[in-house]
Design a protein around this motif. Structure first.
Motif, mmCIF file in Angstrom:
data_model
loop_
_atom_site.group_PDB
_atom_site.id
_atom_site.type_symbol
_atom_site.label_atom_id
_atom_site.label_comp_id
_atom_site.label_asym_id
_atom_site.label_seq_id
_atom_site.Cartn_x
_atom_site.Cartn_y
_atom_site.Cartn_z
ATOM 1 N N THR A 82 2.726 -17.242 -7.219
ATOM 2 C CA THR A 82 4.052 -16.327 -6.123
ATOM 3 C C THR A 82 5.039 -17.203 -6.265
ATOM 4 O O THR A 82 5.238 -19.182 -6.471
ATOM 5 C CB THR A 82 4.191 -16.111 -4.771
ATOM 6 N N ILE A 83 6.443 -16.704 -6.995
ATOM 7 C CA ILE A 83 7.447 -17.355 -6.414
ATOM 8 C C ILE A 83 8.497 -17.171 -5.811
ATOM 9 O O ILE A 83 9.721 -17.559 -5.256
ATOM 10 C CB ILE A 83 8.540 -17.889 -7.677
ATOM 11 N N SER A 84 7.809 -15.923 -4.426
ATOM 12 C CA SER A 84 8.705 -15.882 -3.546
ATOM 13 C C SER A 84 8.024 -15.834 -2.046
ATOM 14 O O SER A 84 6.924 -16.765 -1.395
ATOM 15 C CB SER A 84 8.205 -14.280 -3.371
ATOM 16 N N GLN A 85 8.998 -16.451 -1.105
ATOM 17 C CA GLN A 85 8.380 -16.648 0.349
ATOM 18 C C GLN A 85 8.171 -15.745 1.232
ATOM 19 O O GLN A 85 7.391 -16.174 2.017
ATOM 20 C CB GLN A 85 9.805 -17.040 0.872
ATOM 21 N N HIS A 86 7.994 -14.793 0.522
ATOM 22 C CA HIS A 86 7.375 -13.939 2.306
ATOM 23 C C HIS A 86 6.353 -12.813 0.871
ATOM 24 O O HIS A 86 7.297 -11.280 0.564
ATOM 25 C CB HIS A 86 8.324 -13.060 1.634
ATOM 26 N N PRO A 87 5.364 -13.232 0.291
ATOM 27 C CA PRO A 87 4.715 -12.524 -0.934
ATOM 28 C C PRO A 87 4.498 -11.086 -0.770
ATOM 29 O O PRO A 87 3.848 -10.924 1.011
ATOM 30 C CB PRO A 87 4.261 -13.639 -1.935
ATOM 31 N N THR A 88 3.808 -10.308 -1.381
ATOM 32 C CA THR A 88 3.443 -8.635 -0.880
ATOM 33 C C THR A 88 1.397 -9.005 -1.322
ATOM 34 O O THR A 88 1.335 -9.446 -2.739
ATOM 35 C CB THR A 88 3.763 -7.462 -1.903
ATOM 36 N N PHE A 89 0.757 -7.983 -0.647
ATOM 37 C CA PHE A 89 -0.983 -8.612 -1.455
ATOM 38 C C PHE A 89 -1.158 -7.104 -1.074
ATOM 39 O O PHE A 89 -0.953 -6.087 -0.462
ATOM 40 C CB PHE A 89 -1.559 -9.330 -0.059
ATOM 41 N N TRP A 90 -1.938 -6.617 -2.509
ATOM 42 C CA TRP A 90 -2.519 -5.634 -2.498
ATOM 43 C C TRP A 90 -4.123 -6.130 -2.323
ATOM 44 O O TRP A 90 -4.680 -6.574 -2.785
ATOM 45 C CB TRP A 90 -2.470 -5.501 -4.805
ATOM 46 N N ILE A 91 -4.460 -4.838 -1.940
ATOM 47 C CA ILE A 91 -6.591 -5.105 -1.597
ATOM 48 C C ILE A 91 -6.590 -3.333 -1.823
ATOM 49 O O ILE A 91 -5.393 -2.414 -1.697
ATOM 50 C CB ILE A 91 -6.685 -4.283 -0.176
ATOM 51 N N TYR A 92 -7.494 -3.486 -2.580
ATOM 52 C CA TYR A 92 -8.634 -2.142 -2.515
ATOM 53 C C TYR A 92 -9.437 -1.389 -1.461
ATOM 54 O O TYR A 92 -9.935 -2.621 -1.194
ATOM 55 C CB TYR A 92 -8.867 -1.857 -3.702
ATOM 56 N N VAL A 93 -8.704 -0.768 -0.568
ATOM 57 C CA VAL A 93 -9.914 -0.105 0.805
ATOM 58 C C VAL A 93 -10.585 0.551 0.025
ATOM 59 O O VAL A 93 -9.942 2.284 -0.219
ATOM 60 C CB VAL A 93 -8.853 0.154 1.395
ATOM 61 N N PRO A 94 -11.911 0.852 0.052
ATOM 62 C CA PRO A 94 -12.357 2.612 -0.401
ATOM 63 C C PRO A 94 -12.939 3.115 0.767
ATOM 64 O O PRO A 94 -13.196 3.905 0.821
ATOM 65 C CB PRO A 94 -14.381 2.035 -0.813
ATOM 66 N N TYR A 95 -12.334 2.822 1.853
ATOM 67 C CA TYR A 95 -12.903 3.503 3.000
ATOM 68 C C TYR A 95 -12.124 4.477 3.955
ATOM 69 O O TYR A 95 -10.554 3.988 3.465
ATOM 70 C CB TYR A 95 -13.180 2.840 4.371
ATOM 71 N N SER A 96 -11.826 5.455 4.600
ATOM 72 C CA SER A 96 -11.201 6.321 4.908
ATOM 73 C C SER A 96 -9.806 6.735 6.011
ATOM 74 O O SER A 96 -10.806 5.669 6.498
ATOM 75 C CB SER A 96 -11.841 7.664 4.999
#
Length: 238
Positions: free
Chosen positions: A77-91
């Motif tokens: 990342t080049i960001s000081q505060h990046p964004t993270f992405w997660i696949y959540v299979p639960y409702s």
């Protein structure tokens, strides 16, 4: 004869500028031709970006909790505060808590928070807030994401590594000259900057979920060698 040579010269002169203009335009934006993610090299062991299996207290799922990061390398990342992405299979309708913990290289906690999810199953994002400590350049951090069932009945955890790298002048110039957000994504990808490529493409898709061109880009990025998240491609971004 002289007239014939003159007409031939005129025809060649008229054709030449058009060929030159086409060549110049093609070389101006070479990254705009395709999305091609180039991961950094280093040969790190795979990180547990997928939950290991059936969790007591949580319902059975077809696909495990998964962090959207490359399989073998640190996600750059080049960001000081990046964004993270997660696949959540639960409702998200079941009682739960989502937890994020960010660790530094000394295994000290840099940031932690808990919150409630909405709209899952699906792909969710967590943006490290501006109030959190900035990621230091050339440092590697570990990000843990946990889905915890209500009353502690069961939990699933995945984690990933992120490294912040300096924004070099040549990359900065390429980004500033990008004609469209989509071209900027291609520039991030070909330079191995995972978090920005993924985040900007995911945001475009979230705003325009029926765009076939963006979906094709999404499929290429998640299916890239060293990423291998083909099974997540069709999951909704929520």
């Amino acid at each position: 004869m002289a007239l014939d040579l003159f007409l031939l010269w005129v025809l060649v002169s008229l054709a030449t500028p058009a060929l030159s203009e086409t060549s110049t335009e093609t070389s101006k934006h070479p990254q705009s031709l395709s999305l091609d993610y180039k991961p950094p090299t280093g040969g790190n062991p795979p990180s547990p970006r997928r939950d290991g299996g059936r969790r007591p207290g949580l319902p059975a799922v077809d696909k495990p909790l998964t962090a959207l990061v490359p399989e073998y390398e640190d996600a750059l990342t080049i960001s000081q505060h990046p964004t993270f992405w997660i696949y959540v299979p639960y409702s998200s309708e079941m009682p739960h808590t989502a937890e994020v913990i960010l660790w530094d290289e000394d295994e000290d906690i840099v940031y932690e928070t808990t919150f409630q999810l909405t709209g899952t199953p699906g792909i969710v994002s967590f943006h490290l807030p501006e109030t959190a400590p900035q990621l230091a350049i050339d440092n590697t951090y570990r990000c843990d994401f946990s889905f915890i069932g209500g009353d502690g009945i069961g939990s699933a955890t995945v984690w990933s590594h992120v490294m912040r790298v300096a924004l070099e002048d040549d990359l900065k110039i390429q980004i500033e000259k990008a004609a469209t957000p989509r071209e900027r994504i291609f520039i991030y990808a070909i330079n191995g900057v995972w978090h920005e490529a993924l985040t900007e493409l995911a945001e475009l898709r979230r705003n325009d979920p029926t765009n076939e061109e963006l979906f094709a880009d999404w499929e290429v990025l998640l299916s890239a060698p060293g990423v291998s998240l083909d099974d997540i491609v069709s999951e909704p971004i929520v």
